[in-house]
Design a protein around this motif. Structure first.
Motif, PDB file in Angstrom:
ATOM      1  N   SER A  62       0.846  -1.190   0.000  1.00  0.00           N
ATOM      2  CA  SER A  62       0.000   0.000   0.000  1.00  0.00           C
ATOM      3  C   SER A  62       0.884   1.245   0.000  1.00  0.00           C
ATOM      4  O   SER A  62       2.027   1.218   0.472  1.00  0.00           O
ATOM      5  N   PHE A  63       0.368   2.320  -0.532  1.00  0.00           N
ATOM      6  CA  PHE A  63       1.096   3.584  -0.595  1.00  0.00           C
ATOM      7  C   PHE A  63       0.382   4.625   0.261  1.00  0.00           C
ATOM      8  O   PHE A  63       0.837   5.000   1.343  1.00  0.00           O
ATOM      9  N   GLU A  67      -5.596   5.569  -2.815  1.00  0.00           N
ATOM     10  CA  GLU A  67      -5.636   4.599  -3.912  1.00  0.00           C
ATOM     11  C   GLU A  67      -6.804   3.627  -3.768  1.00  0.00           C
ATOM     12  O   GLU A  67      -7.149   2.930  -4.729  1.00  0.00           O
ATOM     13  N   TYR A  68      -7.403   3.597  -2.590  1.00  0.00           N
ATOM     14  CA  TYR A  68      -8.601   2.784  -2.387  1.00  0.00           C
ATOM     15  C   TYR A  68      -9.829   3.657  -2.111  1.00  0.00           C
ATOM     16  O   TYR A  68     -10.870   3.486  -2.729  1.00  0.00           O
ATOM     17  N   TRP A  69      -9.671   4.594  -1.206  1.00  0.00           N
ATOM     18  CA  TRP A  69     -10.812   5.336  -0.689  1.00  0.00           C
ATOM     19  C   TRP A  69     -11.362   6.379  -1.653  1.00  0.00           C
ATOM     20  O   TRP A  69     -12.500   6.823  -1.493  1.00  0.00           O
ATOM     21  N   GLN A  70     -10.585   6.808  -2.641  1.00  0.00           N
ATOM     22  CA  GLN A  70     -11.079   7.776  -3.615  1.00  0.00           C
ATOM     23  C   GLN A  70     -11.332   7.141  -4.980  1.00  0.00           C
ATOM     24  O   GLN A  70     -11.562   7.858  -5.952  1.00  0.00           O
ATOM     25  N   SER A  71     -11.279   5.834  -5.043  1.00  0.00           N
ATOM     26  CA  SER A  71     -11.512   5.157  -6.325  1.00  0.00           C
ATOM     27  C   SER A  71     -12.278   3.860  -6.118  1.00  0.00           C
ATOM     28  O   SER A  71     -13.480   3.784  -6.394  1.00  0.00           O
ATOM     29  N   LEU A  72     -11.618   2.820  -5.616  1.00  0.00           N
ATOM     30  CA  LEU A  72     -12.228   1.493  -5.543  1.00  0.00           C
ATOM     31  C   LEU A  72     -13.385   1.432  -4.551  1.00  0.00           C
ATOM     32  O   LEU A  72     -14.409   0.786  -4.832  1.00  0.00           O
ATOM     33  N   GLU A  73     -13.253   2.079  -3.395  1.00  0.00           N
ATOM     34  CA  GLU A  73     -14.337   2.039  -2.418  1.00  0.00           C
ATOM     35  C   GLU A  73     -15.574   2.758  -2.945  1.00  0.00           C
ATOM     36  O   GLU A  73     -16.706   2.313  -2.728  1.00  0.00           O
ATOM     37  N   VAL A  74     -15.344   3.855  -3.649  1.00  0.00           N
ATOM     38  CA  VAL A  74     -16.461   4.594  -4.239  1.00  0.00           C
ATOM     39  C   VAL A  74     -17.118   3.766  -5.330  1.00  0.00           C
ATOM     40  O   VAL A  74     -18.354   3.669  -5.420  1.00  0.00           O
ATOM     41  N   ALA A  75     -16.297   3.142  -6.176  1.00  0.00           N
ATOM     42  CA  ALA A  75     -16.834   2.302  -7.255  1.00  0.00           C
ATOM     43  C   ALA A  75     -17.618   1.120  -6.696  1.00  0.00           C
ATOM     44  O   ALA A  75     -18.669   0.745  -7.236  1.00  0.00           O
ATOM     45  N   HIS A  76     -17.121   0.524  -5.622  1.00  0.00           N
ATOM     46  CA  HIS A  76     -17.813  -0.611  -5.015  1.00  0.00           C
ATOM     47  C   HIS A  76     -19.189  -0.193  -4.510  1.00  0.00           C
ATOM     48  O   HIS A  76     -20.187  -0.915  -4.699  1.00  0.00           O
ATOM     49  N   ARG A  77     -19.273   0.966  -3.893  1.00  0.00           N
ATOM     50  CA  ARG A  77     -20.564   1.438  -3.399  1.00  0.00           C
ATOM     51  C   ARG A  77     -21.500   1.786  -4.557  1.00  0.00           C
ATOM     52  O   ARG A  77     -22.718   1.558  -4.477  1.00  0.00           O
ATOM     53  N   MET A  78     -20.952   2.336  -5.649  1.00  0.00           N
ATOM     54  CA  MET A  78     -21.774   2.692  -6.806  1.00  0.00           C
ATOM     55  C   MET A  78     -22.451   1.472  -7.415  1.00  0.00           C
ATOM     56  O   MET A  78     -23.595   1.537  -7.879  1.00  0.00           O
ATOM     57  N   THR A 172      -4.408   2.614  -8.282  1.00  0.00           N
ATOM     58  CA  THR A 172      -5.645   3.307  -8.655  1.00  0.00           C
ATOM     59  C   THR A 172      -5.745   4.642  -7.926  1.00  0.00           C
ATOM     60  O   THR A 172      -6.664   4.889  -7.137  1.00  0.00           O
ATOM     61  N   LEU A 173      -4.793   5.511  -8.217  1.00  0.00           N
ATOM     62  CA  LEU A 173      -4.726   6.859  -7.654  1.00  0.00           C
ATOM     63  C   LEU A 173      -5.151   7.884  -8.692  1.00  0.00           C
ATOM     64  O   LEU A 173      -4.846   7.741  -9.878  1.00  0.00           O
ATOM     65  N   THR A 174      -5.819   8.939  -8.244  1.00  0.00           N
ATOM     66  CA  THR A 174      -6.121  10.029  -9.172  1.00  0.00           C
ATOM     67  C   THR A 174      -4.845  10.655  -9.702  1.00  0.00           C
ATOM     68  O   THR A 174      -4.806  11.123 -10.843  1.00  0.00           O
ATOM     69  N   ASN A 175      -3.778  10.663  -8.890  1.00  0.00           N
ATOM     70  CA  ASN A 175      -2.497  11.201  -9.355  1.00  0.00           C
ATOM     71  C   ASN A 175      -1.939  10.378 -10.506  1.00  0.00           C
ATOM     72  O   ASN A 175      -1.311  10.912 -11.423  1.00  0.00           O
ATOM     73  N   THR A 176      -2.166   9.063 -10.467  1.00  0.00           N
ATOM     74  CA  THR A 176      -1.703   8.193 -11.541  1.00  0.00           C
ATOM     75  C   THR A 176      -2.446   8.490 -12.829  1.00  0.00           C
ATOM     76  O   THR A 176      -1.840   8.602 -13.900  1.00  0.00           O
ATOM     77  N   MET A 177      -3.763   8.633 -12.747  1.00  0.00           N
ATOM     78  CA  MET A 177      -4.531   8.955 -13.947  1.00  0.00           C
ATOM     79  C   MET A 177      -4.198  10.351 -14.453  1.00  0.00           C
ATOM     80  O   MET A 177      -4.145  10.590 -15.672  1.00  0.00           O
ATOM     81  N   GLU A 178      -3.956  11.282 -13.541  1.00  0.00           N
ATOM     82  CA  GLU A 178      -3.528  12.622 -13.944  1.00  0.00           C
ATOM     83  C   GLU A 178      -2.222  12.553 -14.730  1.00  0.00           C
ATOM     84  O   GLU A 178      -2.053  13.230 -15.751  1.00  0.00           O
ATOM     85  N   THR A 179      -1.302  11.717 -14.279  1.00  0.00           N
ATOM     86  CA  THR A 179      -0.017  11.565 -14.960  1.00  0.00           C
ATOM     87  C   THR A 179      -0.193  10.935 -16.336  1.00  0.00           C
ATOM     88  O   THR A 179       0.417  11.377 -17.323  1.00  0.00           O
ATOM     89  N   VAL A 180      -1.030   9.910 -16.424  1.00  0.00           N
ATOM     90  CA  VAL A 180      -1.293   9.247 -17.699  1.00  0.00           C
ATOM     91  C   VAL A 180      -1.897  10.225 -18.698  1.00  0.00           C
ATOM     92  O   VAL A 180      -1.434  10.351 -19.844  1.00  0.00           O
TER      93      VAL A 180
END
Length: 529
Positions: A62-63, A67-78, A172-180
């Motif tokens: 983990s970093f 990477e979980y709480w602003q992406s995967l956890e939200v997606a799981h609830r959606m 699965t970080l927003t920073n990673t997608m921002e970089t991509v």
């Protein structure tokens, strides 16, 4: 005189056809000679995908919580309608656009009835790895277009060998997608020496980066201003480029957030209000202004640092714009109190351009430099990817076993006595297990004496536990998870209520503060439940 390979017709000489080049390309020019061969692009793409998929499999730590709480956890609830959303979502500080990517993956798995937890964990990371591979290839193509294949080859090498890119690019970080998205946008950006085509490609990608993470505007401000200054048809660029792309992406974001928030929310204004105007991000820590210069950028660059400095002096003048962007971004972030390594990750591909030009310039000692970069970055990447901070992920695998409790047993429940958001949540368990963690939302009312739940607990752990459960022991959880540094302080509570150590997971060789070297799981004796 008859034409011959040594004396071709004049019209063919003007074309400089390789058909009349009698010599074999030199070893140093082999990459340039082979650049035009069929399958070169496909081979590069397949190689990059293979490297990034390997990269994905070798990052098991983990970093940061986001990477979980602003992406995967939200997606799981959606998709599955249960889970926990952090305070940022209640306050409307985050856009649903990025979690929607993974929610689409989850929904597909759900429709296929293949939503097992391992696929929920790994497929989003594989998607991120594939996107990172596309960005790597686009960076190579950009440098190849600006210079030549030889320079592009060394930039590509630096990009793939960077330990921090390896550490982050599949998360699965927003920073990673921002970089991509930033790297993809730069491949279409009208640099000097590139083909001047439509600006819609790079503007759309840059706008998406901004929607996902508003801080992307910091990096793109000098690039947009430079393009506007250089553009002869300024009104055309403004009316047919900047304005329609900006309004289109912002409108799409508003509609998506309207669907999931249930009301109209401008998340980017809320983000700026919280992080800049109110400066409440310092609630999660602050650093001195020089932190990015003395620690942040040197750590992110790692062994590439001397090559970056050397490359700044050796790269052609056309790359000065990239250097301005790097310095500008670091300077702006330095003025903000809350600082993290990942915030400057989007400028790392630009830094690799200068590192690649350094290696391209070197003649003597290049082999030594390449070996040094490979070995040193590999050691850092493997240690941080496989060893450092892995306990908070490993423990979730153990907790998943609690989902299969027999009907005759009382349902399991878990209390996580750790710094808030230390572990993933339902995205890594995928069952409605009763979970509780110490929360730490910032105070939005401006009180100076505010303490969150985690602070209250750590100020006196034993007293907090007694106050929480002494009145009603039926609320006691079946399992308690905490870092090893807490064991001695709460052992009287554990012993008196029949808790015994159930599992131990290594976490880090560098324990600090509330973070211990191991993660412990204590289970309450069945007879006392």
């Amino acid at each position: 005189m008859e034409p011959s390979p040594r004396n071709p017709p004049a019209q063919l000489r003007k074309r400089k056809s390789v058909l009349y080049r009698p010599e074999t390309p030199a070893t140093g020019d082999l990459a340039r000679w082979s650049a035009g061969l069929p399958g070169e692009k496909a081979g590069l793409a397949l190689l990059t995908i293979a490297v990034r998929l390997l990269n994905c499999s070798l990052v098991q730590t983990s970093f940061v919580p986001d990477e979980y709480w602003q992406s995967l956890e939200v997606a799981h609830r959606m998709v599955f309608n249960y889970g926990f959303l952090t305070w940022e979502w209640a306050e409307g500080l985050r856009s649903h656009l990025y979690p929607l990517l993974f929610a689409s993956v989850y929904k597909g798995l759900h429709l296929l009835q293949e939503d097992n937890v391992q696929l929920l964990i790994w497929l989003p990371r594989i998607v991120q790895a594939l996107l990172a591979a596309v960005a790597d290839v686009k960076l190579y193509s950009l440098v190849k277009q600006l210079d030549n294949t030889e320079a592009a080859k060394w930039v590509y090498f630096c990009q793939l060998s960077s330990w921090f890119t390896w550490y982050c690019c599949t998360r699965t970080l927003t920073n990673t997608m921002e970089t991509v998205l930033t790297t993809l946008a730069l491949s279409y950006y009208p640099m000097e020496g590139t083909k001047m085509g439509s600006s819609l490609h790079y503007l759309t990608l840059a706008a998406l980066a901004f929607i996902i993470r508003p801080t992307a505007a910091i990096l793109w401000v000098p690039l947009l201003l430079w393009h506007f200054w250089k553009e002869h048809r300024k009104r055309h660029l403004l009316l047919l480029g900047y304005i329609p792309v900006g309004l289109g992406t912002l409108g799409t974001s508003l509609v998506i957030d309207r669907v999931f928030f249930g009301k109209w929310v401008v998340v980017h204004l809320n983000f700026v209000k919280f992080n800049v105007l109110q400066n409440l991000a310092t609630f999660y820590g602050s650093h001195p202004w020089h932190w990015y210069l003395t620690q942040g950028l040197p750590a992110v660059l790692g062994p590439h640092l001397p090559f970056f400095i050397h490359g700044c002096f050796q790269a052609p003048r056309r790359y000065h714009l990239f250097l301005v962007v790097v310095l500008w971004t670091v300077a702006v972030y330095s003025m903000l109190g809350h600082k993290e390594f990942r915030f400057i990750y989007p400028v790392l591909p630009l830094c690799m351009v200068f590192c690649g030009h350094s290696l391209n310039y070197l003649q003597r000692g290049r082999k030594v430099a390449v070996c040094f970069l490979l070995v040193s970055n590999a050691l850092l990447a493997l240690y941080t990817g496989l060893v450092h901070q892995r306990g908070t992920l490993d423990v979730m695998g153990h907790l998943r076993g609690l989902c299969q409790s027999s009907p005759s047993q009382k349902p399991a429940s878990v209390l996580m006595l750790m710094p808030c958001h230390s572990t993933p949540y339902y995205s890594h368990i995928h069952c409605p297990l009763q979970l509780r963690f110490l929360q730490c939302p910032p105070d939005l009312t401006g009180r100076t004496d505010y303490q969150d739940e985690a602070d209250l607990f750590y100020s006196s752990p034993l007293d907090w536990l007694q106050e929480e459960f002494v009145a009603n022991t039926s609320l006691l959880p079946s399992h308690i998870v905490f870092f090893s540094v807490l064991e001695q302080g709460i052992s009287p509570f554990l012993v008196s209520h029949g808790y015994e150590k159930d599992a131990t997971f290594f976490h880090t060789h560098l324990p600090e503060g509330r973070i211990g070297s191991h993660v412990y799981v204590y289970q309450r004796n069945q007879k006392q439940r």
